[in-house]
Motif scaffolding. Sequence first.
Motif, short mmCIF file in Angstrom:
data_model
loop_
_atom_site.label_atom_id
_atom_site.label_comp_id
_atom_site.label_asym_id
_atom_site.label_seq_id
_atom_site.Cartn_x
_atom_site.Cartn_y
_atom_site.Cartn_z
N VAL A 178 0.91 -1.21 0.05
CA VAL A 178 0.09 -0.08 -0.03
C VAL A 178 0.81 1.20 -0.01
CG1 VAL A 178 -1.59 1.28 1.36
CG2 VAL A 178 -2.00 -1.07 1.17
N ALA A 179 1.84 1.28 0.85
CA ALA A 179 2.78 2.30 0.85
C ALA A 179 3.53 2.56 -0.48
CB ALA A 179 4.00 2.23 2.06
N ALA A 180 4.10 1.59 -1.23
CA ALA A 180 4.76 1.67 -2.25
C ALA A 180 3.87 2.15 -3.38
CB ALA A 180 5.39 0.45 -2.90
N GLU A 181 2.49 1.86 -3.25
CA GLU A 181 1.52 2.27 -4.31
C GLU A 181 0.91 3.66 -4.34
OE1 GLU A 181 -0.68 2.07 -7.75
OE2 GLU A 181 0.80 0.28 -6.93
N PHE A 182 0.78 4.07 -2.96
CA PHE A 182 -0.01 5.32 -2.74
C PHE A 182 1.03 6.51 -2.12
CE2 PHE A 182 -3.40 2.24 -2.45
CZ PHE A 182 -4.07 2.77 -3.64
N LEU A 183 2.29 6.27 -1.60
CA LEU A 183 3.15 7.18 -1.50
C LEU A 183 4.36 7.27 -1.89
CD1 LEU A 183 2.87 5.86 2.58
CD2 LEU A 183 1.75 7.71 1.47
N THR A 184 4.51 6.87 -2.87
CA THR A 184 5.55 7.00 -3.87
C THR A 184 5.37 7.50 -5.18
OG1 THR A 184 5.60 4.66 -4.78
CG2 THR A 184 6.94 4.97 -2.81
N THR A 185 6.49 7.93 -6.00
CA THR A 185 6.37 8.76 -7.20
C THR A 185 7.55 8.45 -8.07
OG1 THR A 185 7.58 10.80 -6.49
CG2 THR A 185 5.14 10.76 -6.24
N GLY A 186 7.46 8.10 -9.31
CA GLY A 186 8.35 7.81 -10.07
C GLY A 186 9.17 6.47 -9.71
N GLY A 187 10.40 6.47 -9.86
CA GLY A 187 11.18 5.39 -9.50
C GLY A 187 11.50 5.12 -8.12
N GLU A 188 10.70 5.77 -7.24
CA GLU A 188 10.82 5.64 -5.59
C GLU A 188 10.09 4.14 -5.35
OE1 GLU A 188 9.16 8.75 -3.55
OE2 GLU A 188 10.88 10.07 -3.66
N LYS A 189 9.09 3.68 -6.32
CA LYS A 189 8.36 2.42 -5.73
C LYS A 189 9.24 1.18 -5.56
CE LYS A 189 4.44 1.78 -7.52
NZ LYS A 189 3.35 1.28 -8.59
N ALA A 190 10.21 1.21 -6.65
CA ALA A 190 11.11 -0.17 -6.53
C ALA A 190 11.98 -0.04 -5.32
CB ALA A 190 11.89 -0.51 -7.72
N THR A 191 12.59 1.29 -5.12
CA THR A 191 13.28 1.45 -4.09
C THR A 191 12.78 1.23 -2.66
OG1 THR A 191 14.60 3.14 -4.93
CG2 THR A 191 14.75 3.29 -2.72
N VAL A 192 11.41 1.61 -2.40
CA VAL A 192 10.63 1.70 -1.18
C VAL A 192 10.38 -0.04 -1.02
CG1 VAL A 192 8.14 1.88 -0.24
CG2 VAL A 192 9.67 3.77 -1.15
N LEU A 193 9.89 -0.90 -2.21
CA LEU A 193 9.64 -2.21 -2.03
C LEU A 193 10.80 -2.85 -1.51
CD1 LEU A 193 7.37 -2.67 -5.17
CD2 LEU A 193 6.65 -3.01 -2.71
N PHE A 194 12.06 -2.61 -2.17
CA PHE A 194 13.15 -3.36 -1.87
C PHE A 194 13.79 -3.14 -0.61
CE2 PHE A 194 18.02 -3.39 -1.29
CZ PHE A 194 18.18 -4.99 -1.93
N SER A 195 13.49 -1.84 -0.18
CA SER A 195 14.01 -1.56 1.32
C SER A 195 13.20 -2.03 2.33
CB SER A 195 14.12 0.09 1.53
OG SER A 195 15.19 0.37 0.48
N GLY A 196 11.66 -2.09 2.13
CA GLY A 196 10.91 -2.30 3.14
C GLY A 196 11.03 -4.22 3.27
N VAL A 197 11.15 -4.82 2.14
CA VAL A 197 11.44 -6.13 2.28
C VAL A 197 12.87 -6.43 3.01
CG1 VAL A 197 12.04 -8.22 0.91
CG2 VAL A 197 9.99 -6.89 0.23
N LEU A 198 13.57 -5.77 2.82
CA LEU A 198 14.95 -5.97 3.73
C LEU A 198 14.76 -5.68 5.16
CD1 LEU A 198 17.93 -6.47 3.22
CD2 LEU A 198 18.30 -3.94 3.05
N GLY A 199 14.00 -4.69 5.33
CA GLY A 199 13.64 -4.49 6.82
C GLY A 199 12.84 -5.51 7.24
N ILE A 200 11.94 -6.14 6.73
CA ILE A 200 11.19 -7.43 7.26
C ILE A 200 11.92 -8.46 7.44
CG2 ILE A 200 9.49 -9.06 6.64
CD1 ILE A 200 7.85 -7.01 5.01
N VAL A 201 13.08 -8.79 6.46
CA VAL A 201 13.92 -9.77 6.46
C VAL A 201 15.09 -9.62 7.74
CG1 VAL A 201 15.97 -11.02 5.17
CG2 VAL A 201 13.96 -10.48 4.00
N LEU A 202 15.29 -8.45 7.84
CA LEU A 202 16.24 -8.17 8.94
C LEU A 202 15.49 -8.41 10.39
CD1 LEU A 202 19.06 -7.21 9.97
CD2 LEU A 202 18.28 -4.98 10.05
N TYR A 203 14.30 -7.92 10.43
CA TYR A 203 13.72 -8.39 11.58
C TYR A 203 13.36 -9.72 12.05
CZ TYR A 203 9.88 -8.77 15.19
OH TYR A 203 9.32 -8.96 16.15
N LEU A 204 13.14 -10.61 10.83
CA LEU A 204 12.95 -11.61 11.22
C LEU A 204 14.38 -12.50 11.53
CD1 LEU A 204 10.53 -12.94 8.19
CD2 LEU A 204 10.13 -12.53 10.33
#
Length: 378
Positions: A178-204
């Motif tokens: 949801v954040a990647a779809e509605f809070l990003t513009t342009g090329g930010e979407k891929a960055t947000v998705l990758f960074s968010g997944v990295l945060g999830i993986v690090l937490y686990l």
Amino acid sequence: MSTLKHFRVDFVVAAVVLVIAFFYDGVDAVSLTAILIVLEIVFSFDNAAVNAKYLEKMNDFWQKMFLTVGVLVAVFGMRLIFPFVIVCLSGQISPVQAVHLALERGNHNTPGTYGYILDQAHPAIAAFGGMFLLLLFLDFMFDGDKEVHWLGPIERALQRIGALDMLGVIVAGIGLLVAAEFLTTGGEKATVLFSGVLGIVLYLAVNGLSSVMEDQEAAKDEQLEQQTNARGTILLAGKAALSLFFFLEVLDATFSFDGVIGAFAITPDPIIIAMGLGVGALAVRSLTVYLVRNGTLAEYRYLENGAHWAIGALAVMLILTIKFHLGEVVIGGTGIAFILAAWLTSVRENKKRDDHDQHRTESIDQTPASAVNGASKQ
């Protein structure tokens, strides 16, 4: 008074650091540093409780080692170096360049300055940190073994639906999409998705590491040669204590991720982060030893709940800053408000219990002896 005496070094260090913060960047730096000190202490309350559980097994020498040598590792490792690592990775700059630019600061609208680099890297930092903190909040609320509920109806409802396995990861994943779809513009979407997944993986990974280490250390207790005091408490020395010392250092590092990452929701300046979290880390070490020596781990029963609600609020606001500007006062103030409310509720609950116990004692004392004797005969 004895309690304040136990923390006198922490008060002195805090005062010195706040003076340094004033000369660094005025009143704003002082307020941000103070907020970070409070947040680090409360966020790490569970850390102090877990540490105390293991620290009480050490003799006095190793307890002092943990409070002195250990605090240097905690302050300079996780609280000073790690924030710069995050900045270097997200901004793709060298550590030397990061320190140089941080001290220079400069206008955030000017390309090449520290502020500008952080602005460009902010979506990645916000997504990474937001997902990490959100999972921390959700795992606590979905915990089926949690017995203390502060915001009763809400927390009980979350605990019930948390019976679904891996629900926290599912909710965090949906939030990231949801954040990647509605809070990003342009090329930010891929960055947000990758960074968010990295945060999830690090937490686990961090959460799993902490659980495994605690289980392994508990298993080792049965195999170690143990020396017991009059109370039967295990006191370790030598290699056994050294092993436990290293275990606590790694465990402390894993616990520190939430405070370091949450600090970026308050301010992006690693100098202020290092000062605030460093003082907080010192206080947490003192709190750990205080809990051990006084034999109590939870005087304020709702404080841990309040801290996790603050973490949840920080996570949501950190994600929102991908698109919207939220002032540091709003973000920091919200976290402090949750913590203060939980503390006040705990104090009120303790007072109710004390009054109830006192009333019960008075009722027993005022019971006529004849009534007591009659009841015993029956």
